[in-house]
Design an enzyme around this catalytic site. Structure first.
Site, PDB file in Angstrom:
ATOM      1  CD  GLN A 131      61.093  -5.012  45.471  1.00 25.21           C
ATOM      2  OE1 GLN A 131      60.666  -3.996  46.012  1.00 25.21           O
ATOM      3  NE2 GLN A 131      61.077  -6.099  46.350  1.00 25.21           N
ATOM      4  CB  ALA A 246      68.079 -17.079  58.312  1.00 22.71           C
ATOM      5  CD  GLN A 266      67.565  -5.654  53.016  1.00 27.02           C
ATOM      6  OE1 GLN A 266      68.664  -5.491  53.579  1.00 27.02           O
ATOM      7  NE2 GLN A 266      66.729  -4.657  52.513  1.00 27.02           N
ATOM      8  CB  THR A 267      64.985 -13.547  53.588  1.00 26.33           C
ATOM      9  OG1 THR A 267      64.048 -13.315  54.333  1.00 26.33           O
ATOM     10  CG2 THR A 267      66.134 -13.976  54.400  1.00 26.33           C
ATOM     11  CB  ALA A 269      60.464 -12.287  54.550  1.00 23.85           C
ATOM     12  CG  HIS A 270      58.571  -8.871  49.124  1.00 25.29           C
ATOM     13  ND1 HIS A 270      60.047  -9.142  49.140  1.00 25.29           N
ATOM     14  CD2 HIS A 270      58.157  -8.854  48.001  1.00 25.29           C
ATOM     15  CE1 HIS A 270      60.232  -9.088  48.008  1.00 25.29           C
ATOM     16  NE2 HIS A 270      59.117  -9.125  47.141  1.00 25.29           N
ATOM     17  CB  CYS A 413      74.994  10.950  49.031  1.00 22.87           C
ATOM     18  SG  CYS A 413      74.571  12.458  48.205  1.00 22.87           S
ATOM     19  N   GLY A 495      58.999  -3.686  48.083  1.00 19.90           N
ATOM     20  CA  GLY A 495      59.277  -3.817  49.345  1.00 19.90           C
ATOM     21  C   GLY A 495      58.478  -4.775  50.481  1.00 19.90           C
TER      22      GLY A 495
HETATM   23  P1  NAD Z   1      66.647 -10.761  46.805  1.00 16.52           P
HETATM   24  O1  NAD Z   1      65.626 -11.686  46.336  1.00 16.52           O
HETATM   25  O2  NAD Z   1      67.900 -10.386  45.621  1.00 16.52           O
HETATM   26  O3  NAD Z   1      67.439 -11.655  47.809  1.00 16.52           O
HETATM   27  C1  NAD Z   1      66.773 -12.438  48.983  1.00 16.52           C
HETATM   28  C2  NAD Z   1      67.773 -13.365  49.534  1.00 16.52           C
HETATM   29  O4  NAD Z   1      67.340 -14.028  50.552  1.00 16.52           O
HETATM   30  C3  NAD Z   1      68.294 -14.291  48.382  1.00 16.52           C
HETATM   31  O5  NAD Z   1      69.795 -14.400  48.502  1.00 16.52           O
HETATM   32  C4  NAD Z   1      67.660 -15.637  49.045  1.00 16.52           C
HETATM   33  O6  NAD Z   1      68.697 -16.648  48.636  1.00 16.52           O
HETATM   34  C5  NAD Z   1      67.980 -15.374  50.688  1.00 16.52           C
HETATM   35  N1  NAD Z   1      67.091 -16.088  51.372  1.00 16.52           N
HETATM   36  C6  NAD Z   1      65.826 -16.589  51.232  1.00 16.52           C
HETATM   37  N2  NAD Z   1      65.301 -17.461  51.981  1.00 16.52           N
HETATM   38  C7  NAD Z   1      66.302 -17.780  52.965  1.00 16.52           C
HETATM   39  C8  NAD Z   1      66.651 -18.296  54.113  1.00 16.52           C
HETATM   40  N3  NAD Z   1      65.566 -18.785  54.821  1.00 16.52           N
HETATM   41  N4  NAD Z   1      67.788 -18.300  54.905  1.00 16.52           N
HETATM   42  C9  NAD Z   1      68.842 -17.401  54.278  1.00 16.52           C
HETATM   43  N5  NAD Z   1      68.834 -16.633  53.175  1.00 16.52           N
HETATM   44  C10 NAD Z   1      67.469 -16.778  52.714  1.00 16.52           C
HETATM   45  O7  NAD Z   1      66.152  -9.778  47.349  1.00 16.52           O
HETATM   46  P2  NAD Z   1      66.800  -8.098  47.844  1.00 16.52           P
HETATM   47  O8  NAD Z   1      66.633  -7.405  46.661  1.00 16.52           O
HETATM   48  O9  NAD Z   1      67.925  -8.673  48.550  1.00 16.52           O
HETATM   49  O10 NAD Z   1      65.604  -7.528  48.958  1.00 16.52           O
HETATM   50  C11 NAD Z   1      65.377  -8.308  50.229  1.00 16.52           C
HETATM   51  C12 NAD Z   1      64.169  -7.938  50.859  1.00 16.52           C
HETATM   52  O11 NAD Z   1      64.273  -6.455  51.033  1.00 16.52           O
HETATM   53  C13 NAD Z   1      62.784  -7.845  49.981  1.00 16.52           C
HETATM   54  O12 NAD Z   1      61.625  -8.207  50.635  1.00 16.52           O
HETATM   55  C14 NAD Z   1      62.876  -6.381  49.602  1.00 16.52           C
HETATM   56  O13 NAD Z   1      61.390  -5.929  49.240  1.00 16.52           O
HETATM   57  C15 NAD Z   1      63.386  -5.582  50.826  1.00 16.52           C
HETATM   58  N6  NAD Z   1      63.828  -4.371  50.363  1.00 16.52           N
HETATM   59  C16 NAD Z   1      64.085  -3.593  51.567  1.00 16.52           C
HETATM   60  C17 NAD Z   1      64.595  -2.371  51.510  1.00 16.52           C
HETATM   61  C18 NAD Z   1      64.981  -1.486  52.366  1.00 16.52           C
HETATM   62  O14 NAD Z   1      65.308  -0.355  52.451  1.00 16.52           O
HETATM   63  N7  NAD Z   1      64.984  -1.839  53.746  1.00 16.52           N
HETATM   64  C19 NAD Z   1      64.897  -1.777  50.410  1.00 16.52           C
HETATM   65  C20 NAD Z   1      64.635  -2.523  49.052  1.00 16.52           C
HETATM   66  C21 NAD Z   1      63.883  -4.145  49.372  1.00 16.52           C
END
Ligand code: NAD
Length: 558
Positions: A131, A246, A266-267, A269-270, A413, A495
């Site tokens: 990650q 969801a 923010q599941t 999904a990646h 921050c 991500g």
């Molecule tokens: P994580 O694996 O800790 O959590 C994902 C969650 O989604 C889990 O709790 C899972 O149970 C839930 N989930 C999965 N399928 C689902 C569904 N169909 N319905 C409801 N819930 C469901 O991951 P994370 O650390 O929370 O990261 C989430 C995503 O965000 C990843 O793809 C990650 O790469 C990305 N990310 C984004 C940022 C940003 O700044 N935007 C930063 C870091 C990571």
């Protein structure tokens, strides 16, 4: 839990206090941060070495973890340890100003950069998914993303207010309350909104309730909606978690004609095999299908994403502010037949890029003493170093009130060019003068202004079309190494998943010495400076202006 995990039920926690077991504070900092990443308060599945973000790991195996810890304890002040995908593979004599650790995680040659090839190599025990901050030992729990999420939600709320000014309170619909996603409810309430977060795994909801990231769990949709609407109407922001899929709830809201003000999700999904539970399956049924027929699983997960994204598109058509929050769900939905998935805009071009142009991005720090009072002292130092930044003052106050520490006490921050170096030096002074009880670790997410190539996220829709050029991320790792960061990492796939991003991380330790002051000044200048030159090169006026105002040398413009 994996077979290996069952044998390793030990609890990992970072050492605390002013005594160290390593030969220098930088090595000690790396050792404590590696441990901290796997603290059960911090990591999502520590028994499997998984820190956050689907399967983002801190070390390749428990054996690899033990060897890294042993090497760090033995590492001299003029040596550099090399980590290849979570495994120590070499150690060389370098010099005291060089990084003590260099890490490369998950990197694959372009043509082979697919999940299939990655999983084949992972199965052979040759590679690890790092990650962003999992494999580079600077994850600080959900707090790490709270401010970025807060900034994003405030910008999205303002965009909605500009279009729909008449509404009183606003509410946000989202999904996924994992390591990163779990920050959303708290960021939403801090941004003055109610929040409904859909999460399929009850243990994740429990964790967010325990750490005060969420206010209440209500599984009945009617009651959950009533609570959210009441909160929005009364102007008393509350966050509600609902345990459901969801892909069921989002379209149900469309059917009922309910349109939230803001919508994202923010599941994980990646990673469609691990990070998204297909609709119609319990967690156990999903695990069984994943093991039995991974291809079928991925197809069903992508179908679920299509259903969810189609509902998001409909909510957008009905006036909601809808955005992708950096998990690549649009690509998966498109692959499953949702042709208009990219009508939903990404959060970086919509709300964050202008900050990147100013060299602004996430700046985090950790008190190695383990004493929360040390974070109080650093908070005060930040406020004194930035007396006129009212937004920052408000943020620090809110963080002090609302954020429960996970693992070693830490803070985050967003700071820009010039300010990062100023604050880093102020922290070094706190250590030198004994106002904190042990050194301070300073780092950041790889999601930053000048450290990522990620066409579905940080570099989506760049002005000059340079979205997929990864030279910038490599130059970031190289310049931070040359400037004397304490550890530097280069990763692939963070991500948005394998094949979709390349990115660099850095950490620099304030141990109170003059040598540290010189390193801090160099690293915390060149690192955000990369953001300014990257965006100036792409033709962004703000970056060109900031370079000129702040004296950042851009050869083709001088
Ligand atoms: P994580 O694996 O800790 O959590 C994902 C969650 O989604 C889990 O709790 C899972 O149970 C839930 N989930 C999965 N399928 C689902 C569904 N169909 N319905 C409801 N819930 C469901 O991951 P994370 O650390 O929370 O990261 C989430 C995503 O965000 C990843 O793809 C990650 O790469 C990305 N990310 C984004 C940022 C940003 O700044 N935007 C930063 C870091 C990571």
């Amino acid at each position: 839990m994996s077979g290996e995990a069952k044998q390793h039920r030990r609890t990992i926690r970072a050492p605390r206090g002013p005594e160290r077991s390593c030969r220098g504070w930088i090595q000690e900092a790396a050792l404590r941060m590696l441990h901290n990443n796997l603290d059960p308060e911090v990591a999502e599945r520590p028994e499997d070495l998984v820190v956050y973000g689907g399967t983002g790991k801190a070390a390749r195996s428990w054996e690899a973890f033990d060897v890294i810890a042993r090497e760090l304890r033995d590492l001299a002040d003029d040596e550099t340890l090399l980590i290849q995908s979570g495994k120590a593979v070499g150690r060389f004599r370098t010099h005291p100003d060089a990084p003590r650790v260099l890490l490369a995680n998950s990197n694959l040659v372009g043509r082979w950069a697919t999940w299939e090839e990655f999983r084949r190599l992972e199965g052979l025990g040759l590679i690890m998914y790092g990650q962003m901050t999992a494999g580079s030992w600077i994850y600080i729990g959900s707090q790490g993303i709270v401010q970025g999420t807060y900034e994003t939600f405030v910008a999205a709320r303002k965009a909605h207010e500009a279009r729909v000014p008449s509404r009183e309170g606003r509410w946000l619909l989202t999904a996924g309350l994992g390591g990163m996603g779990g920050a959303q409810p708290l960021a939403a309430t801090m941004a003055g909104m109610a929040c409904l977060g859909i999460e399929i795994d009850p243990t994740r909801i429990e964790k967010r309730l325990r750490t005060r990231y969420i206010d209440e769990r209500i599984d009945d949709l009617d009651r959950a909606l009533a609570a959210v609407e009441e909160s929005a109407r009364s102007g008393k922001p509350r966050s509600i978690a609902m345990c459901a899929n969801a892909a069921d709830v989002f379209p149900e809201l469309v059917r009922r004609g309910i349109t939230p003000d803001l919508v994202t999700e923010q599941t994980a999904a990646h990673d469609p095999l691990i990070g998204y539970i297909p609709p119609g399956l319990s967690l156990d049924e999903a695990a069984a299908l994943r093991a039995r027929d991974p291809q079928e699983y991925v197809a069903r997960a992508k179908q679920g994403m299509r259903i969810e994204v189609e509902a998001m598109l409909e909510m957008k058509a009905r006036g909601a502010e809808v955005f992708d929050y950096g998990n690549n769900i649009r690509t998966c939905a498109q692959e499953a037949g949702c042709e208009r998935a990219f009508d939903i805009h990404g959060f970086v071009p919509a709300y964050i890029r202008d900050l990147f142009c100013q060299g602004k991005g996430p700046f985090r720090w950790v008190a190695l003493s383990g004493d929360p009072e040390d974070i109080r002292a650093t908070d005060q130092a930040v406020l004194e170093a930035m007396p006129h930044d009212t937004d920052l003052h408000r943020w620090i106050e809110k963080a002090q009130q609302h954020i429960a520490f996970q693992g070693l006490p830490s803070r985050i921050c967003w700071l820009g060019y010039g300010d990062r170096a100023r604050v880093g030096l102020a922290f070094n002074e706190l250590v030198r003068t004994g106002k904190v009880k042990a050194p301070i670790v300073i780092g950041r997410d790889h999601l930053d202004c000048g450290s990522v190539a990620s066409p579905f996220r940080e570099t989506e829709a760049m002005k000059d079309g340079s979205d997929a050029i990864a030279d910038w991320a490599l130059l970031n790792a190289l310049v931070n190494t040359a400037a004397g960061a304490s550890w530097v990492s280069f990763h692939h796939g963070g991500g948005v998943g394998i094949g979709n991003s390349l990115h660099a991380g850095m950490v620099v330790v304030a141990d109170g010495t003059e040598a540290a002051a010189r390193r801090l000044e160099r690293v915390l200048t060149s690192d955000p400076g990369m953001g300014i030159i990257r965006h100036a090169d792409a033709g962004y006026e703000t970056a060109i202006q900031v370079a000129e105002d702040k004296g950042v040398h851009v050869p083709h413009r001088s």
